[in-house]
Design an enzyme around this catalytic site. Structure first.
Site, PDB file in Angstrom:
ATOM      1  N   ASN A 102      -9.364 -26.093 -41.897  1.00  0.00           N
ATOM      2  CA  ASN A 102      -9.760 -24.938 -42.702  1.00  0.00           C
ATOM      3  C   ASN A 102      -8.550 -24.120 -43.123  1.00  0.00           C
ATOM      4  OD1 ASN A 102     -12.422 -24.803 -43.389  1.00  0.00           O
ATOM      5  ND2 ASN A 102     -13.052 -23.484 -41.724  1.00  0.00           N
ATOM      6  N   HIS A 107     -11.526 -22.782 -46.947  1.00  0.00           N
ATOM      7  CA  HIS A 107     -12.901 -22.812 -46.452  1.00  0.00           C
ATOM      8  C   HIS A 107     -13.834 -23.636 -47.338  1.00  0.00           C
ATOM      9  CE1 HIS A 107     -12.390 -20.069 -43.096  1.00  0.00           C
ATOM     10  NE2 HIS A 107     -11.618 -19.326 -43.878  1.00  0.00           N
ATOM     11  N   GLU A 138     -18.419 -25.796 -36.536  1.00  0.00           N
ATOM     12  CA  GLU A 138     -18.191 -27.215 -36.829  1.00  0.00           C
ATOM     13  C   GLU A 138     -18.856 -28.122 -35.809  1.00  0.00           C
ATOM     14  OE1 GLU A 138     -14.585 -25.947 -34.325  1.00  0.00           O
ATOM     15  OE2 GLU A 138     -16.051 -25.044 -35.683  1.00  0.00           O
TER      16      GLU A 138
END
Length: 215
Positions: A102, A107, A138
């Site tokens: 990320n 993002h 995640e």
């Protein structure tokens, strides 16, 4: 004279009945239209409520079951497994180094990766007696009913390997990601979902400590 009066009375009565019949038909027609309208409104409300219920149980990004839906499903699965004595296995799946991914690619790329991993998990882990959900961030989670530990580990490792080999779009190009998985089999002492989740989490931690991309 009496005949004329009787005729006038009869005409008046017929006219009154005709007016009453017409009025009744008009009222019935109005009521039928209102009933049809109300029926349509009720159907729309039911459809809206069902959509709200689905939305409340679905992860907005991945369209998998969300944590609330999964918790309810797992509770029912644990009760069923306790009653019928059949196997129940839980698998917790975590994308390796996702924060670094990320931070490196942004993002939006991270969200795309989550969606694609979710689709792979749904494809390989969903089915009769199986439910896959986004557990948060995640992390994903799957309940595998009527499956012993060996079969669950074999399936989990197959899924892990398939994800590692699959190119996933992230950022400006395609790249691969890996997942670590923790698997736990319900034992007779497990009367609540919490115990199985804790053991699956512990197994996930071991997989990450051992180098990741492991079950």
């Amino acid at each position: 004279m009496d005949s004329v009066d009787n005729a006038d009375t009869l005409k008046s009565l017929v006219s009154t009945l005709a007016d009453a019949t017409h009025k009744a038909r008009t009222q019935n027609s109005t009521l039928e239209k209102k009933l049809e309208s109300s029926t349509r409104e009720v159907a729309k409300l039911r459809e809206h409520l069902e959509q709200v219920r689905r939305d409340a149980m679905t992860d907005a990004l991945t369209n998998l079951a969300n944590r609330k839906a999964f918790d309810e499903h797992l509770e029912g699965s644990v009760d069923a497994a306790h009653a019928n004595g059949k196997g129940l296995t839980l698998a917790v799946i975590d994308i390796d180094h996702f924060k670094r991914f990320n931070d490196t690619y942004g993002h939006i790329a991270g969200d795309r990766t989550l969606v694609q991993v979710a689709r792979l998990l749904e494809k390989d882990l969903s089915g009769e007696g199986r439910t896959v959900a986004r557990f948060g961030g995640e992390e994903f989670i799957a309940v595998l009913e009527n499956m012993d530990e060996h079969a669950a580990l074999t399936l989990a490792d197959k899924v892990r390997s398939a994800i590692a080999k699959r190119s996933i779009t992230g950022g400006d190009r395609r790249r691969s990601v890996t997942v670590s998985m923790g698997v736990a089999l319900r034992n007779r002492a497990d009367r609540s979902p919490t115990a199985i989740i804790e053991r699956a989490d512990a197994a996930l931690y071991e997989a990450k400590q051992a180098g990741r991309n492991l079950v």
